[in-house]
Design a protein around this motif. Structure first.
Motif, mmCIF file in Angstrom:
data_model
loop_
_atom_site.group_PDB
_atom_site.id
_atom_site.type_symbol
_atom_site.label_atom_id
_atom_site.label_comp_id
_atom_site.label_asym_id
_atom_site.label_seq_id
_atom_site.Cartn_x
_atom_site.Cartn_y
_atom_site.Cartn_z
ATOM 1 N N ILE A 1 -6.411 -0.836 5.348
ATOM 2 C CA ILE A 1 -5.125 -0.135 5.469
ATOM 3 C C ILE A 1 -4.995 0.938 4.398
ATOM 4 O O ILE A 1 -4.515 2.048 4.659
ATOM 5 C CB ILE A 1 -3.966 -1.153 5.388
ATOM 6 C CG1 ILE A 1 -3.963 -2.051 6.639
ATOM 7 C CG2 ILE A 1 -2.622 -0.441 5.243
ATOM 8 C CD1 ILE A 1 -2.953 -3.170 6.590
ATOM 9 N N ARG A 2 -5.429 0.625 3.177
ATOM 10 C CA ARG A 2 -5.347 1.585 2.075
ATOM 11 C C ARG A 2 -6.133 2.857 2.386
ATOM 12 O O ARG A 2 -5.655 3.977 2.165
ATOM 13 C CB ARG A 2 -5.882 0.933 0.803
ATOM 14 C CG ARG A 2 -5.665 1.749 -0.474
ATOM 15 C CD ARG A 2 -6.178 0.948 -1.678
ATOM 16 N NE ARG A 2 -5.705 -0.418 -1.622
ATOM 17 C CZ ARG A 2 -6.488 -1.498 -1.726
ATOM 18 N NH1 ARG A 2 -7.794 -1.361 -1.914
ATOM 19 N NH2 ARG A 2 -5.985 -2.715 -1.645
ATOM 20 N N GLN B 1 4.361 8.137 -4.897
ATOM 21 C CA GLN B 1 4.463 9.403 -5.621
ATOM 22 C C GLN B 1 3.776 10.528 -4.852
ATOM 23 O O GLN B 1 4.286 11.654 -4.785
ATOM 24 C CB GLN B 1 3.833 9.257 -7.009
ATOM 25 C CG GLN B 1 4.627 8.398 -7.981
ATOM 26 C CD GLN B 1 5.931 9.064 -8.404
ATOM 27 O OE1 GLN B 1 6.100 10.268 -8.288
ATOM 28 N NE2 GLN B 1 6.868 8.263 -8.879
ATOM 29 N N TRP B 2 2.643 10.232 -4.292
ATOM 30 C CA TRP B 2 1.895 11.215 -3.500
ATOM 31 C C TRP B 2 2.692 11.584 -2.250
ATOM 32 O O TRP B 2 2.778 12.764 -1.887
ATOM 33 C CB TRP B 2 0.542 10.632 -3.137
ATOM 34 C CG TRP B 2 -0.449 11.633 -2.603
ATOM 35 C CD1 TRP B 2 -0.351 12.990 -2.638
ATOM 36 C CD2 TRP B 2 -1.696 11.324 -1.972
ATOM 37 N NE1 TRP B 2 -1.460 13.564 -2.059
ATOM 38 C CE2 TRP B 2 -2.305 12.566 -1.648
ATOM 39 C CE3 TRP B 2 -2.358 10.142 -1.663
ATOM 40 C CZ2 TRP B 2 -3.544 12.635 -1.009
ATOM 41 C CZ3 TRP B 2 -3.600 10.216 -1.047
ATOM 42 C CH2 TRP B 2 -4.177 11.447 -0.722
ATOM 43 N N GLU C 1 0.823 -1.204 0.000
ATOM 44 C CA GLU C 1 0.000 0.000 0.000
ATOM 45 C C GLU C 1 0.865 1.265 0.000
ATOM 46 O O GLU C 1 0.513 2.258 -0.650
ATOM 47 C CB GLU C 1 -0.941 0.007 1.219
ATOM 48 C CG GLU C 1 -1.904 -1.165 1.280
ATOM 49 C CD GLU C 1 -2.729 -1.326 0.019
ATOM 50 O OE1 GLU C 1 -3.051 -0.301 -0.620
ATOM 51 O OE2 GLU C 1 -3.054 -2.467 -0.341
ATOM 52 N N ILE C 2 1.984 1.241 0.699
ATOM 53 C CA ILE C 2 2.886 2.394 0.715
ATOM 54 C C ILE C 2 3.489 2.607 -0.672
ATOM 55 O O ILE C 2 3.634 3.747 -1.137
ATOM 56 C CB ILE C 2 3.988 2.204 1.780
ATOM 57 C CG1 ILE C 2 3.382 2.282 3.181
ATOM 58 C CG2 ILE C 2 5.096 3.250 1.619
ATOM 59 C CD1 ILE C 2 4.334 1.905 4.297
ATOM 60 N N LYS C 3 3.824 1.509 -1.342
ATOM 61 C CA LYS C 3 4.376 1.611 -2.691
ATOM 62 C C LYS C 3 3.373 2.268 -3.638
ATOM 63 O O LYS C 3 3.741 3.075 -4.502
ATOM 64 C CB LYS C 3 4.744 0.218 -3.204
ATOM 65 C CG LYS C 3 5.395 0.218 -4.587
ATOM 66 C CD LYS C 3 5.753 -1.194 -5.020
ATOM 67 C CE LYS C 3 6.373 -1.194 -6.419
ATOM 68 N NZ LYS C 3 6.690 -2.584 -6.867
ATOM 69 N N LEU C 4 2.092 1.952 -3.460
ATOM 70 C CA LEU C 4 1.052 2.544 -4.289
ATOM 71 C C LEU C 4 0.976 4.058 -4.086
ATOM 72 O O LEU C 4 0.709 4.812 -5.028
ATOM 73 C CB LEU C 4 -0.305 1.900 -3.956
ATOM 74 C CG LEU C 4 -1.535 2.429 -4.700
ATOM 75 C CD1 LEU C 4 -1.455 2.083 -6.181
ATOM 76 C CD2 LEU C 4 -2.812 1.849 -4.099
ATOM 77 N N THR D 1 -4.428 6.451 3.084
ATOM 78 C CA THR D 1 -4.833 7.542 2.193
ATOM 79 C C THR D 1 -5.274 8.764 2.997
ATOM 80 O O THR D 1 -4.893 9.896 2.690
ATOM 81 C CB THR D 1 -5.983 7.087 1.275
ATOM 82 O OG1 THR D 1 -5.551 5.965 0.497
ATOM 83 C CG2 THR D 1 -6.417 8.198 0.345
ATOM 84 N N ASN D 2 -6.067 8.523 4.058
ATOM 85 C CA ASN D 2 -6.488 9.636 4.915
ATOM 86 C C ASN D 2 -5.303 10.283 5.616
ATOM 87 O O ASN D 2 -5.219 11.509 5.722
ATOM 88 C CB ASN D 2 -7.494 9.139 5.960
ATOM 89 C CG ASN D 2 -8.922 9.194 5.457
ATOM 90 O OD1 ASN D 2 -9.158 9.444 4.279
ATOM 91 N ND2 ASN D 2 -9.867 8.946 6.329
#
Length: 334
Positions: A225-226, A196-197, A190-193, A230-231
């Motif tokens: 977790i995602r 960029q952000w 999830e961190i890899k996703l 994200t939040n």
């Protein structure tokens, strides 16, 4: 029910009282009729009327007592048996209406299923060009442009993912697969996703896992977790997100803590409500108020409870408290 019955029969009672007063008046005014006899007749009539009303109450309210006690359902067998012509009319009309409602409900359920299938097919169709778009973005040489494009691509990806899981949640019980899940692997995915952000907002991660495995459904835990990550990234900047796991008495707790703007105390009890976006975060127009609501729905199915600690201006910590293994094994066998 007695008050309702007396109100319904008020005209009868008033007419009876009027008729008895009329008889008493005639006995009083007509000297040829003994007044004592008139009083006696009136007393007998009143006693008979009370007995009559008591019997009628038992007979007439039996049907409506059953109706009043009925739970909301479309079960025709639950309609009580009619004991009078009026009750028969009521029962017949109720049966007809229930049949109509059943037919309409079946039609709506079929339409809803078709709509859900169409939406899921559409989401899967969109994912193909979205993957192609990601590969094209990664070949872009302009780093600033690539970063901006990846951020917008990520927003689309997350919204589609949220919509996909939202459609699947009503049937989550049929989709659960409880197994030993590597939390660290899920976190890194999830961190890899979000990398960029995170790079754009200069956000890092501080991960310390005392327990790296939990018994749960990997796909749905990944969704939880995602949403939480994200939040955390959305409301943070120039800081680290801390992720910790602990184990005590067979209960595993996973916490995700950011150093962001925090949640107002008045909002804490409502953050899992559908459509709630917070009274202090209305400037975030991209917020849909669905992320934490869906997380709560999934967590309940996985027997995960939440503890939320937040201070405005200092950050928020979400703690996921996993159920004991024997409880999870029980739902896995359902």
């Amino acid at each position: 029910m007695i008050q309702i019955f007396l109100k319904e029969r008020a005209s009868w009672i008033l007419f009876f009282i009027f008729s008895q007063l009329l008889v008493m008046a005639m006995g009083y005014l007509d000297t040829s009729i003994p007044f004592l006899s008139t009083v006696y007749i009136t007393f007998i009539s009143c006693l008979s009327f009370v007995i009559f009303m008591t019997i009628r109450y038992e007979r007439e309210t039996r049907f409506f007592k059953h109706l009043h006690a009925l739970e909301s359902s479309l079960d025709l067998t639950a309609i009580p048996e009619a004991n009078s012509p009026f009750e028969a009319i009521t029962s017949e009309r109720m049966s007809e209406q229930i049949q109509v409602f059943k037919h309409q409900l079946n039609g709506l359920q079929i339409s809803l299923e078709l709509e859900k299938d169409d939406m899921l097919n559409w989401i899967h169709e969109v994912k193909t060009p979205l993957t192609t778009l990601q590969l094209m973005i990664e070949r872009t040489e302009d780093l600033a442009l690539r970063s901006q494009l990846m951020y917008e691509w990520l927003r689309i990806h997350l919204l589609l993912d949220q919509q996909l899981h939202q459609k699947r949640i009503p049937f989550i019980r049929n989709d659960l697969y409880i197994e030993k899940t590597d939390v660290q692997k899920l976190l890194f995915q999830e961190i890899k996703l979000l990398r960029q952000w995170c790079m754009q907002k200069r956000i890092g991660f501080d991960i310390s896992l005392e327990t790296e495995e939990v018994l749960t459904d990997a796909k749905w835990l990944g969704f939880i977790i995602r949403q939480l990550l994200t939040n955390a990234v959305k409301y943070s900047e120039d800081s680290d997100i801390s992720i910790r796991s602990t184990s005590k008495d067979g209960i595993i707790t996973l916490s995700i803590e950011d150093v962001g703007q925090g949640i107002a105390p008045r909002d804490l009890s409502r953050i899992f409500d559908k459509g709630f976006t917070g009274t202090a975060n209305h400037q975030h127009h991209a917020a849909t108020g669905m992320g934490l609501y869906l997380v709560k729905q999934v967590a309940e199915s996985l027997l995960i409870t939440f503890k939320v600690d937040s201070t405005v201006g200092e950050g928020t910590r979400f703690s996921l408290i996993f159920a004991k293994e024997n409880e999870l094994i029980r739902i896995a066998r359902m």
